[in-house]
Design a protein around this motif. Sequence first.
Motif, PDB file in Angstrom:
ATOM      1  N   ILE A  44       0.832  -1.202   0.000  1.00  0.00           N
ATOM      2  CA  ILE A  44       0.000   0.000   0.000  1.00  0.00           C
ATOM      3  C   ILE A  44       0.870   1.258   0.000  1.00  0.00           C
ATOM      4  CG2 ILE A  44      -1.648   1.303   1.370  1.00  0.00           C
ATOM      5  CD1 ILE A  44      -2.789  -1.328   2.269  1.00  0.00           C
ATOM      6  N   GLY A  48       1.203   4.243  -2.921  1.00  0.00           N
ATOM      7  CA  GLY A  48       1.126   5.688  -2.675  1.00  0.00           C
ATOM      8  C   GLY A  48       2.295   6.424  -3.298  1.00  0.00           C
ATOM      9  N   ILE A  63      -5.420   1.413  -3.281  1.00  0.00           N
ATOM     10  CA  ILE A  63      -5.030   1.376  -1.873  1.00  0.00           C
ATOM     11  C   ILE A  63      -6.117   0.737  -1.017  1.00  0.00           C
ATOM     12  CG2 ILE A  63      -4.687   2.891   0.112  1.00  0.00           C
ATOM     13  CD1 ILE A  63      -3.101   4.716  -1.656  1.00  0.00           C
TER      14      ILE A  63
ATOM     15  N   LEU B  52       0.247   7.444   3.999  1.00  0.00           N
ATOM     16  CA  LEU B  52      -0.964   7.846   3.267  1.00  0.00           C
ATOM     17  C   LEU B  52      -1.353   9.281   3.597  1.00  0.00           C
ATOM     18  CD1 LEU B  52      -3.264   4.746   3.143  1.00  0.00           C
ATOM     19  CD2 LEU B  52      -1.709   5.644   1.481  1.00  0.00           C
TER      20      LEU B  52
END
Lengths: 94, 122
Positions: A44, A48, A63, B52
């Motif tokens: 993941i 990104g 994701i 993230l």
Amino acid sequence: MMIFFWIVLFLISLSMLGFIYRLIMGPSIPDRVVALDSLGVALICMIGMISILSESSFFLEIILLIAILAFIGTVAFSKFLEKGEIIQRDNNLS
Amino acid sequence: MIILANILIVTTILIGVIFLLVAAIGLIRLPDVYTRTHAASKSATLSVMFILLGVFFHFWLIEGHVNTLVLLGIAFLFITGPVGGHVIGRSAYLTGVKLWEDSVKDELAPVIAERKKRHEQK
């Protein structure tokens, strides 16, 4: 700035190598499942970085997909280890 | 303004990748399954949340559009990462994976033994 993101991508792949070492060398099966779960997490992070490097936000839907698939895989595998079957049979139905 | 945004993005992504490397080192060097689950679930979850967050800041402050899917991904990982660690640790204990030899306390063993005894009485 782009060089920084490439370096981060390299460090993420380095930590993925550590997870793969545990996936291969793990003495028990839950070790390998933990390594696979963290491998999904590192994937993941990698996606990104790749979506930043390629300057498109179309990869960002992957994701959520990988997060859901990794969680379902972990839960299914641990239920298989614990009970011997993943989807249990209902005894009331004849 | 763009320099401040770059500093914010670099700081969050750097914290995230350092925690990911710590998770990898812990997964290599720790002695048994439960300590490895401890390292992997907490540290990897925090690292992916920070990375993230950096990606979200990059797309918000540099490219200029707010991506809500990344925020949803952060929330989902925050919920499911520790749950996955708990589930796999529990299944490891119930399938009889041994603890580390130097571990001091095993508080779940009498509970499991009593449950097994009650199951045999029925």
